[in-house]
Design a protein around this motif. Structure first.
Motif, mmCIF file in Angstrom:
data_model
loop_
_atom_site.group_PDB
_atom_site.id
_atom_site.type_symbol
_atom_site.label_atom_id
_atom_site.label_comp_id
_atom_site.label_asym_id
_atom_site.label_seq_id
_atom_site.Cartn_x
_atom_site.Cartn_y
_atom_site.Cartn_z
ATOM 1 N N LEU A 1 -86.930 9.992 66.304
ATOM 2 C CA LEU A 1 -87.551 10.796 67.354
ATOM 3 C C LEU A 1 -88.811 10.104 67.885
ATOM 4 N N TYR A 2 -89.555 9.500 66.983
ATOM 5 C CA TYR A 2 -90.751 8.751 67.384
ATOM 6 C C TYR A 2 -90.374 7.587 68.299
ATOM 7 N N GLU A 61 -92.144 17.664 81.072
ATOM 8 C CA GLU A 61 -90.941 18.436 81.369
ATOM 9 C C GLU A 61 -90.274 18.769 80.037
ATOM 10 N N PRO A 62 -90.596 19.932 79.474
ATOM 11 C CA PRO A 62 -90.065 20.285 78.146
ATOM 12 C C PRO A 62 -88.555 20.211 78.049
ATOM 13 N N ARG A 63 -87.841 20.576 79.125
ATOM 14 C CA ARG A 63 -86.379 20.579 79.056
ATOM 15 C C ARG A 63 -85.820 19.182 78.800
ATOM 16 N N MET A 64 -86.606 18.147 79.115
ATOM 17 C CA MET A 64 -86.156 16.788 78.861
ATOM 18 C C MET A 64 -86.383 16.395 77.404
ATOM 19 N N ILE A 65 -87.300 17.107 76.730
ATOM 20 C CA ILE A 65 -87.644 16.790 75.344
ATOM 21 C C ILE A 65 -86.844 17.622 74.357
ATOM 22 N N VAL A 69 -98.995 23.941 57.342
ATOM 23 C CA VAL A 69 -99.478 22.756 56.625
ATOM 24 C C VAL A 69 -98.627 21.570 57.080
ATOM 25 N N TYR A 70 -99.281 20.538 57.570
ATOM 26 C CA TYR A 70 -98.567 19.356 58.058
ATOM 27 C C TYR A 70 -98.270 18.418 56.884
ATOM 28 N N VAL A 71 -97.002 18.091 56.706
ATOM 29 C CA VAL A 71 -96.619 17.239 55.587
ATOM 30 C C VAL A 71 -96.307 15.811 56.026
ATOM 31 N N GLU A 72 -96.156 15.592 57.345
ATOM 32 C CA GLU A 72 -95.938 14.228 57.842
ATOM 33 C C GLU A 72 -96.304 14.190 59.317
ATOM 34 N N ARG A 73 -96.790 13.043 59.755
ATOM 35 C CA ARG A 73 -97.104 12.850 61.172
ATOM 36 C C ARG A 73 -96.971 11.380 61.506
ATOM 37 N N LEU A 74 -96.268 11.091 62.589
ATOM 38 C CA LEU A 74 -96.162 9.742 63.127
ATOM 39 C C LEU A 74 -96.866 9.741 64.479
ATOM 40 N N ALA A 75 -97.869 8.901 64.631
ATOM 41 C CA ALA A 75 -98.701 8.931 65.826
ATOM 42 C C ALA A 75 -98.658 7.594 66.553
ATOM 43 N N HIS A 76 -98.283 7.629 67.818
ATOM 44 C CA HIS A 76 -98.304 6.421 68.633
ATOM 45 C C HIS A 76 -99.733 6.184 69.123
ATOM 46 N N ARG A 101 -91.952 7.874 71.750
ATOM 47 C CA ARG A 101 -93.224 7.148 71.696
ATOM 48 C C ARG A 101 -94.406 8.125 71.800
ATOM 49 N N GLN A 102 -94.222 9.291 71.208
ATOM 50 C CA GLN A 102 -95.264 10.305 71.189
ATOM 51 C C GLN A 102 -95.529 10.730 69.748
ATOM 52 N N ASN A 103 -96.400 11.704 69.561
ATOM 53 C CA ASN A 103 -96.725 12.191 68.228
ATOM 54 C C ASN A 103 -95.610 13.084 67.706
ATOM 55 N N VAL A 104 -95.120 12.774 66.524
ATOM 56 C CA VAL A 104 -94.054 13.548 65.885
ATOM 57 C C VAL A 104 -94.629 14.143 64.604
ATOM 58 N N GLN A 105 -94.389 15.444 64.394
ATOM 59 C CA GLN A 105 -94.987 16.149 63.267
ATOM 60 C C GLN A 105 -93.943 16.957 62.506
ATOM 61 N N LEU A 106 -94.152 17.073 61.199
ATOM 62 C CA LEU A 106 -93.304 17.894 60.340
ATOM 63 C C LEU A 106 -94.226 18.813 59.555
ATOM 64 N N ALA A 107 -93.895 20.111 59.534
ATOM 65 C CA ALA A 107 -94.803 21.082 58.915
ATOM 66 C C ALA A 107 -94.025 22.150 58.162
ATOM 67 N N VAL A 108 -94.705 22.784 57.215
ATOM 68 C CA VAL A 108 -94.169 23.921 56.475
ATOM 69 C C VAL A 108 -95.181 25.054 56.571
ATOM 70 N N ARG A 109 -94.730 26.253 56.205
ATOM 71 C CA ARG A 109 -95.632 27.414 56.222
ATOM 72 C C ARG A 109 -96.186 27.656 54.823
ATOM 73 N N ASP A 110 -97.476 27.923 54.762
ATOM 74 C CA ASP A 110 -98.115 28.338 53.522
ATOM 75 C C ASP A 110 -98.932 29.580 53.844
ATOM 76 N N GLY A 111 -98.402 30.740 53.487
ATOM 77 C CA GLY A 111 -99.065 31.987 53.839
ATOM 78 C C GLY A 111 -99.071 32.196 55.331
ATOM 79 N N HIS A 112 -100.270 32.328 55.902
ATOM 80 C CA HIS A 112 -100.401 32.563 57.338
ATOM 81 C C HIS A 112 -100.825 31.302 58.077
#
Length: 275
Positions: free
Chosen positions: A98-99, A231-235, A117-124, A103-114
């Motif tokens: 996906l990165y 254009e979100p529909r393209m992403i 929490v980001y567990v991974e990030r790839l940043a261009h 060629r943009q910021n890609v993030q993976l997160a989980v929920r902890d309570g309210h």
């Protein structure tokens, strides 16, 4: 709890140690001993003894400037958290794809309570700025990954968050419970969240759910792009495809049987949660 003078109970050793570790955070990555003692609410002598023990074990490191920082040993232990360990390993090939595609910021997160929490990030290096960091937290209502995780959270969790208060990070952050309820219903219908300017007025995120082998949403991934001209529909198709690939890697039956690019959300909220 350990007894103190007057028969009252004071903080246990564990609580004092956790207070020391909690003193560190964004903007407080390095601290002096007196700063740690002040933030943790400890006498300087107590902080000196406990900080020394933590440094000897490797949970803290003392730099040449005399300031303390979180040590690698603590990072090694934290990296073993089961919700991030297996998830990150299985998700990484899809995050990298996906990165490369965006060629943009890609993030993976989980929920902890309210919170998210980001567990991974790839940043261009040339991508729009983001305020997230691995191990960092943000409110559920303000982020694309957070809205996805909240939309598929147990109904009781949803109601607790909707009861507020809902933090505002920008003027565009959803802070009205009715608006947020309608947004969550739309996320469940469409299987994707689009957040424009809710964390930063210059950025837009598109997020999708990641499911585990029992079909529960266990994580969310997103792409963060510049808001201007987006254009979100393209992403959306690429984000959905990556989320489905991770879900398939985690053993989600729905990710195996649906054709690529098609996501049908499985509602977990009560029927009256829809607008």
């Amino acid at each position: 709890m350990s007894p103190t003078q007057g028969g009252q109970s004071g903080p246990s050793v564990t609580e004092r140690v956790l207070g020391i570790l909690s003193a560190f955070g964004p903007g407080a990555e390095s601290l002096t001993l007196s700063g740690i003692a002040r933030t943790a609410g400890l006498p300087l002598s107590t902080a000196h003894r406990l900080v020394g023990e933590l440094a000897a074990w490797g949970a803290l490191e003392r730099g040449e400037d005399g300031r303390y920082r979180i040590g690698l040993r603590l990072w090694e232990v934290g990296a073993l958290a089961p919700r991030s360990l297996g998830l990150r390993e299985r998700a990484m090939p899809y995050l990298e794809d996906l990165y490369e595609a965006t060629r943009q910021n890609v993030q993976l997160a989980v929920r902890d309570g309210h919170e998210v929490v980001y567990v991974e990030r790839l940043a261009h290096p040339e991508a729009v700025r983001v305020f997230s960091r691995v191990g960092g937290r943000m409110p559920l209502n303000a982020t694309g990954v957070g809205q996805v995780l909240l939309a598929f959270a147990p109904p009781a969790v949803q109601e607790e968050v909707l009861a507020g208060p809902l933090p505002a990070l920008t003027p565009r952050t959803i802070t009205d419970s009715g608006d947020l309820r309608r947004t969550l219903a739309a996320v469940r219908r469409e299987g994707v969240a689009v957040c424009d300017g809710m964390v930063d007025l210059l950025s837009l995120s598109v997020a999708a759910p990641v499911r585990g082998e029992d079909e529960r949403v266990v994580a969310s991934l997103s792409v963060v792009v510049p808001s201007a001209g987006a254009e979100p529909r393209m992403i959306v198709p690429a984000v959905r495809a990556a989320a489905r690939g991770i879900s398939r890697a985690l053993g989600a039956p729905s990710a195996r049987r649906r054709p690529a690019g098609v996501v049908t959300p499985l509602p977990t909220a009560p029927a009256d949660a829809s607008p």
